[in-house]
Each structure stands twice: as structure tokens, then as C-alpha cells.
Scaffold this active site. Structure first.
Site, PDB file in Angstrom:
ATOM      1  N   HIS A  67       9.611  -7.631  -3.403  1.00 23.00           N
ATOM      2  CA  HIS A  67      11.055  -7.908  -3.409  1.00 23.00           C
ATOM      3  C   HIS A  67      11.734  -7.384  -2.147  1.00 23.00           C
ATOM      4  CE1 HIS A  67      10.229  -8.625  -7.676  1.00 23.00           C
ATOM      5  NE2 HIS A  67      11.292  -9.397  -7.649  1.00 23.00           N
ATOM      6  N   GLY A  68      11.169  -6.351  -1.566  1.00 20.45           N
ATOM      7  CA  GLY A  68      11.770  -5.793  -0.351  1.00 20.45           C
ATOM      8  C   GLY A  68      11.150  -4.449  -0.054  1.00 20.45           C
TER       9      GLY A  68
END
Lengths: 323, 476
Positions: free
Chosen positions: B323-324
Site C-alpha cells: 500500500h505504501g
């Protein structure tokens, strides 16, 4: 053959539904829009005054443009009592580009030889409103009074959702279609007494609005807009007058000297280039400390606005000539 | 071109109409062309990266079948996986790294000039990289055969409804569909449109409206305290669900218009009685991807207990990183891993799990807690939110009053939002038992049609107007 028939039957059935269902939805929206439109118009009462041009006002002799400084600080009672036809074209936070748009739309109602005051405020060469959302909300009102060709950065989408089909942007306001559902709003009583602390705080607030978050105070496009306004006036035999309206000392004292010098230089240059007179009442002794003339830090109240008009009648030769 | 933009609406109508005019044998080519046009409309070089990824994985998958030894086959697999993983890691970490370096420069710890460099994360890269990697691994394992036709394979990677944010498809499910003749099917197409409308309702009427309040508070956390944080966190839980499941519904519905069935991505996830169950209902295409290509290769649960726990934690840490690369996503992933470990310890494998009704709100509260880290702009913000959740709660009236001041919502706005959530909850409840759209389509037309019209009117009236807002998962 049967398969082919069935295939086309399905396609036609599908196409019909694709047309009918959205069409029905559009019809419902249109039906809701009709009663909502007058409710929506209430939001734009400040520009509703323009509808009287051409009906009540056909030969305007004295008028003014501007933002709230123009809207509140010009009270034409002393002139109308003498039978003059006057009109206030100003609207809150109206910048020069919208002043010019308003003039192009309604300038034809100014009679030849008339006088037009152009208020020049400290934020005039930028925009009073820098917040994008607020600026958009402010620009929306012009879709209700100007023709598309005169609206700066005209956007048909905004026109549709705020003007033609305002129900689309109604949001929770849709409840106004059903008055029985509305809650009553208790208005707070206004304070009448002058409180210097409130004035000082309000002045700071106004100063921040006019000066904070701005990289450049003198945008070339705004300067050009002012030249355009003046040129328009000259082409249509209207006498333009540049004026800075009175401010209370609480507001004026906050403004830096460097800015004031640059502001004066800019306005003087425009005045000299165009041969238009400029009158600066921003620090006028008759107003600056006399808070009874003010509604807040930089806006006159009715008494102050009438007094200011009397001063203009006595001191502005362009107006005296007309009188 | 966003799904919620006017340009996409026009694009879709044109592609849909032409698709059924084009002869079957050229349809794959037409869809491929449309997909590249859709993607390159965002940025020209996105298309180049997509093409290179497609070319690399296509060649490597074919090379598996030609490989003479298992070692050669494995080497070819790594030749495909390693560059894709490295590119993904680069794009995921570059911007946070640059911003950290700039922070250090600003703080005076580095004596160089700050620089402004922003690495543009290609839209959908995480999704189509995962789809391509999944394909490579499947071919390597012999689960599916390598696709010889480059066009079909390129369409598998780039099919526009799923390109930007999934669902991440599997080759064995999708490739045969692209080859099969797909005549106009009334049921399929109308189902697709209904699903798209429902997706738009979730995105435009719920997610985008909730986002206004959520963003106001989460982007200025230090100005708020107390109950308002609890309310907006719940709102964010609903927002992200409606945003992403709304996107998935639009994507699945859109694919159905062309006769393609994509995998279901959400199954009423907030009706879960445990975090494990939640992950079997939330972003199913990604969670099954992690299960098949990360968790099981690590040994899954067929290993000693400590290793099983570690596998769970590692899988969710990777999911967080996907996701990051910022710490908030890593913490979010780690929390999910830890919660699953605790669940496994409380309820070991083999023991029947009793679905006690209290577990439904407990699971939801735990999920909301993890969403704080997912939404917060920094770990400091998340900790601030957590530390202020019950600020002044000892004085209930003040606690309520502060929330009312922090959340500038009128009674009508609150009622409108509650009603929208109620509709969502009812839909999801029935979705547990049946295919709601299919069942509803069996109703008499005088029941169905007003509902369809009402849904369109509600979307038109209550969606925020202005610039189309991006889907949250486009950033991943």
C-alpha cells in the site's frame, strides 16, 4: 432466424431501457428543479438588483463599481433626493475583472455624461478572495445576472449545475422544497454599541483576509482590467473617477508603509496614463477615528455612507459638474 | 480518465457500441487498443512501461516451457520477478525517501540544497505488476500454460476496467474468456450496468461525501479532539469501503458489458466475525494473491506454530508495504498480522469457531482502530488521534458538544449520511445470502424501474459536483 430475431430483440430492449430510464431520471430532476429555482434565486439576492436595470433604471447618471467597499460606502440618498438616477453596481468581493464584466453587461444603462466611481482598495490589484472554493462560490452569482460572453472563465458545467439546473448542486438545501421539514433559525440580536476592541479584532481579521497568503499584490491582469474599465468609460462618454473609500484607523494602521507607497505609485500611474482623477479618502481625518460612521473596520454604516456621498458631492469636480 | 469523469462515460459508450460492431475475431485487438488508449490518456510513458512489462513476462513465460532444466526455469522466473519487484519497490519508496532527505536538509542535518523531485508512480502499476507476476508463477508451477498469442496476453495484462485498481485477475480465469466468442448478452450487459450504477452510488453518494468531513479532520488533526475522531474514523471505514468496493463494482460491471467476468473483490466485509474472515471478504483478489504467492510459499500453516505466526506477520507486512512504504502503512499491515496471530492463538486451527454476535462490533472496532494508521498522514498524527479519542469523555455532555462543534454537519446532513449507510448495510446484509442484483432483477418492472430511476436521481442530486475525485486505491 429465431436466434437473430432474439438477438435484435434484446438489443432493442436494451437500447430502449438505456434511453427510457435515464430520461425518466432527467424528467424527475427537471420537475424538482422547477420549484427549487426560485428558492435558489434567494441565494443570489445581491445580484438580483441588476434585474431592475432597464426597468426602473434606464438612464443612470451616477454609479459605482467595486467590492463591499463600493457596496456599503456609497449611499446615493443625497443625490436621489435631488432627482438623480443612481445605481450601485458593486458586490461583495467583486474584483476588477468582474467590475469590467458588469460594466460590459450593464454599461449601456449609464447615460452619456454620467459619472462612474471606481473604488480602488488595497486588495484591488489582486483578489480579495484567494481561497479557490470561496472564489468559485463568489463567481457563481454572476451566472445569474451576466450573459456567458461576459463571464470571466465561463464554465458551462457551473452554469448548468448552479443556474440552469440548480437542483443538481442543492445538496441538503433540497429540504427547502418541503417547508414543513425546516427548522426555525433563531437570529442573534446585533450589537449596536461601538466596541473598540471588537473593531480592532475585526480590523485584524479584515487585514488578514486582504493581505495574507498573497505572493503578489499587484497582478498585471488586474491592472489591465482597470485600464479596460477606464477605456470602456471613455468610449461610452462616461466619466470615470478613481476613489479609495474611508477606512477606520484600526484597519489603515495595520497596512505597511512600503505597501502604501507602492499602491499609491500604481494608482497614480494609472490615473496619469489615462487622465482620470484619483481621490484618496482612506485616511481622511473626518472618518478615521470616528467610529460612529463605521459598520466595521473598513465599511461605513448608512450614516457614514450618506456623509461620504455629501463629501463627494462637495469635493469631486466631476460630480459637481453633473450637479 | 477516471471512472467518475464525464470523459470516461463518453469513452465507454463509444467502446461499447463499437465492440459489438467489430467482428469477433478482431475484438481482442479492439479491446487492447481501447485499453492502451485509456491508459495512455493518463500519461504517454505509462503505456510504454505497460508494454515492456507485458513483453518481458510474455517472453519469460514462454521460456519456461523451453527450459531444459528446473534450474534454468527457476532462473528465468527470477529474471522476471526480480526486475518487477525492484521497479515496484523503487516507485513505492522513491517519493517518501526524497521527502525524508528534504526534511533532513531543511533540519540542517545535510549541508546541500533541497531539491524538488517527484517520481510519478504510474497509475495501476501495483495491480498489473501483481497480475503479471501471478501469471509467471502460475506458468512456472504448471498451473496454467504459457499464452502463445501475444495479443491475448497483452489484453490480459491491460484490460482497461481492471487496469488501474484491479480486481487482480488470474490467467486461467481470464485468458479463455478473451478467446471465447462473446455475443451481445442482454442479461450480462444489464447486470453490468446495474452493478456499475450501484458502484457509482457507493463512490459518489457515500465515499465522496464522507471524504469531505474525513479529510477536514484528518488533514488538521491537531485542531481536533475527542468523539469527533471516533466518528470520522468510522466514517473513513465506510468511505474506504465504498470508494474501493464502488470502484470494483464499476470495474466488474464495466467488464460485464464486454462479456468478461472479473473476480468478486468484496463480500460484505464489515459483516465479519473475525479479522481472518474480514480478509476473506475484503479486497479478495489481493488477499488471495498474497495467500497463494507469499503466505503459502513461506509455508503457510503447515509449519511449526512460531513459524506460522511469523508467516502471518510477514504476509501482512508485505501487504502493508504494497500500500505504501510510509511507516503508517507498515504499522497498519503489522497490526493486521498481529490481530490474526492473536486470533489464531485464541482459536487454534481445527477448533470450531463460534460466531458470537458480539464479535461483529468487536471486529469492526478493531478494524477502525487499524484504519487510523491507514488514513493518518504520519505516525505522529495517528498517535495524536489515538491519544485524543476519549479526550474529555468523563464529561459526556462536553464530549458530545465538542464533537458537534468539530463536525460542522447539520441535522439533515447527518440524517442523509445515516440513511445512505443504512441502505448500504441492508444491501450488504442481503448480499451475504444472495446476489442482490440478480434477485432484484426478478421483481416486477413497476418495482424495479422506480428504484433504478431513484438511484440515478439520488446520484445526480447528492454527489459532490466539481472536479472528479480520485479513487483512494489509485495511489497504490
Amino acid at each position: 432466424m429465431v436466434t437473430i430475431m432474439k438477438k435484435y430483440y434484446d438489443v432493442i430492449r436494451f437500447a430502449l431501457k438505456c434511453i427510457l430510464i435515464p430520461a425518466a431520471a432527467v424528467f424527475v430532476i427537471y420537475c424538482l428543479n422547477k420549484p427549487y429555482k426560485p428558492i435558489n434565486d434567494q441565494k443570489y439576492l445581491d445580484v438580483a438588483k441588476f434585474s431592475s436595470l432597464g426597468i426602473q433604471y434606464t438612464q443612470v447618471q451616477v454609479g459605482n463599481l467595486g467590492s463591499s467597499h463600493g457596496a456599503y460606502n456609497f449611499d446615493y440618498t443625497p443625490l436621489t433626493e435631488r432627482g438623480f438616477s443612481c445605481f450601485n453596481f458593486a458586490n461583495t468581493s467583486q474584483s476588477f475583472n468582474y467590475d469590467y464584466a458588469v460594466l460590459k453587461e450593464f454599461g449601456s444603462y449609464m447615460t452619456p455624461g454620467s459619472v462612474l466611481f471606481i473604488p480602488v482598495s488595497y486588495f484591488s490589484f489582486n483578489n480579495e478572495v484567494t481561497n479557490a472554493e470561496e472564489a468559485e462560490a463568489m463567481s457563481v452569482r454572476y451566472y445569474h445576472c451576466l450573459s456567458p460572453k461576459n463571464i470571466p472563465d465561463y464554465d458551462p458545467f457551473i452554469d448548468i449545475i448552479t443556474n440552469r439546473l440548480p437542483i443538481l448542486s442543492a445538496g441538503e438545501d433540497i429540504v427547502k422544497l418541503f417547508p414543513s421539514l425546516q427548522l426555525s433559525i433563531i437570529a442573534l440580536a446585533a450589537e449596536n454599541e461601538v466596541d473598540t476592541a471588537v473593531f480592532a479584532a475585526r480590523a485584524q481579521e479584515r487585514y488578514s483576509r486582504h493581505f495574507d497568503n498573497k505572493k503578489e499584490y499587484f497582478l498585471p491582469e488586474r491592472i489591465e482590467d482597470l485600464y479596460n474599465i477606464i477605456n470602456y468609460c471613455k468610449e461610452h462618454d462616461i466619466t470615470p473617477v478613481l476613489v479609495t473609500t474611508p477606512f477606520s484607523k484600526y484597519y489603515r494602521d495595520l497596512v505597511a508603509d512600503e505597501f502604501l507607497n507602492e499602491f499609491e505609485e500604481t494608482v497614480t500611474k494609472i490615473a496619469n496614463d489615462t487622465g482620470v482623477n484619483y481621490y484618496d479618502y482612506s485616511y481622511d481625518a473626518r472618518f478615521r477615528g470616528n467610529l460612529t460612521y463605521f459598520m466595521d473596520a473598513d465599511h461605513l454604516n448608512t450614516e457614514g455612507a450618506v456623509y461620504f456621498m455629501q463629501i463627494l458631492m462637495e469635493e469631486v469636480p466631476e460630480l459637481q459638474k453633473l450637479l | 480518465m477516471l471512472f467518475n469523469s464525464v470523459s470516461f462515460g463518453i469513452f465507454l459508450i463509444i467502446v461499447f457500441l463499437l465492440y459489438y460492431i467489430v467482428p469477433h475475431k478482431y475484438r481482442w485487438g479492439f479491446l487492447l487498443l481501447a485499453s492502451y488508449a485509456f491508459y495512455m490518456n493518463l500519461h504517454l510513458w505509462y503505456g510504454i512501461l505497460l508494454f515492456l512489462t507485458t513483453g518481458l513476462t510474455y517472453i519469460l513465460a514462454i521460456s519456461f516451457e523451453k527450459a531444459k532444466t528446473p534450474g534454468q526455469k527457476k532462473r528465468n522466473l527470477l529474471l522476471g520477478i526480480i526486475p518487477l519487484v525492484l521497479i515496484l519497490v523503487f516507485f513505492k519508496t522513491a517519493n517518501p525517501l526524497i521527502s525524508r532527505i528534504n526534511d533532513m536538509i531543511a533540519a540542517g542535518r545535510l549541508s546541500i540544497q533541497p531539491f524538488t523531485l517527484v517520481i510519478l508512480l504510474p497509475a495501476g502499476i501495483s495491480f498489473y505488476f501483481f497480475q503479471s507476476m501471478g501469471y509467471l508463477i502460475d506458468v512456472y508451477r504448471g498451473r496454467t500454460s504459457a499464452e502463445k498469442h501475444f495479443g491475448y496476453y497483452a489484453l490480459f495484462v491491460s484490460f482497461f476496467p481492471q487496469l488501474l485498481a484491479g480486481p487482480i485477475g488470474r490467467a486461467d480465469a481470464l485468458l479463455p474468456q478473451y478467446k471465447k466468442e462473446r455475443p451481445f448478452n442482454y442479461e450480462n450487459v444489464t447486470y453490468g450496468l446495474k452493478l456499475m450504477t450501484w458502484g457509482y452510488f457507493k463512490k459518489l453518494v457515500i465515499a465522496d461525501v464522507f471524504a469531505i468531513t474525513v479529510n477536514t479532520l484528518y488533514d488538521n488533526v491537531y485542531s481536533y479532539v475527542g468523539l469527533a475522531f471516533i466518528i470520522v474514523t468510522v466514517m473513513f471505514a465506510i468511505e474506504i469501503y465504498c470508494d474501493f468496493s464502488g470502484y470494483s463494482d464499476i470495474a466488474i460491471g464495466c467488464a460485464k458489458l464486454f462479456g468478461i467476468d472479473l473476480m468478486t473483490n468484496f463480500k460484505s466485509p464489515y459483516y465479519s466475525f473475525s479479522i481472518k474472515e474480514f480478509w476473506s471478504r475484503w479486497h479478495i483478489s489481493l488477499s488471495t494473491w498474497f495467500r497463494d504467492y507469499v503466505y503459502i510459499p513461506l509455508g503457510g500453516n503447515r509449519v511449526p506454530k512460531w513459524r506460522h505466526m511469523l508467516n502471518l506477520l510477514l504476509t501482512f507486512l508485505v501487504s502493508g508495504f504494497w500500500h505504501g512504504s510510509t511507516i503508517t502503512y507498515i504499522v497498519w499491515g503489522a497490526l493486521h498480522g498481529l490481530l490474526q496471530i492473536i486470533e489464531t492463538l485464541i482459536c487454534p486451527k481445527g477448533k470450531p469457531r463460534k460466531k458470537h454476535f458480539i464479535m461483529l462490533p468487536v471486529t469492526f472496532i478493531l478494524l477502525c482502530f487499524t484504519w487510523i494508521f491507514f488514513r493518518a498522514n504520519s505516525i505522529q498524527d495517528a498517535l495524536w488521534v489515538i491519544s485524543r479519542l476519549f479526550w474529555d469523555a468523563s464529561r459526556p455532555l462536553n464530549y458530545l458538544k465538542t464533537a458537534a462543534i468539530c463536525l460542522p454537519l447539520s441535522y439533515f446532513q447527518i440524517a442523509g449520511r445515516c440513511l445512505a449507510v443504512l441502505v448500504l448495510a441492508v444491501y450488504d446484509y442481503f448480499a451475504l445470502k444472495c446476489d442482490v442484483i440478480k434477485e432484484f432483477s426478478k421483481q416486477k418492472f413497476f418495482i424495479r424501474f422506480p428504484v433504478y430511476i431513484l438511484l440515478l436521481v439520488v446520484i445526480a442530486l447528492f454527489s459532490p459536483k466539481g472536479v472528479a475525485t480520485e479513487f483512494i486505491y489509485f495511489q497504490f
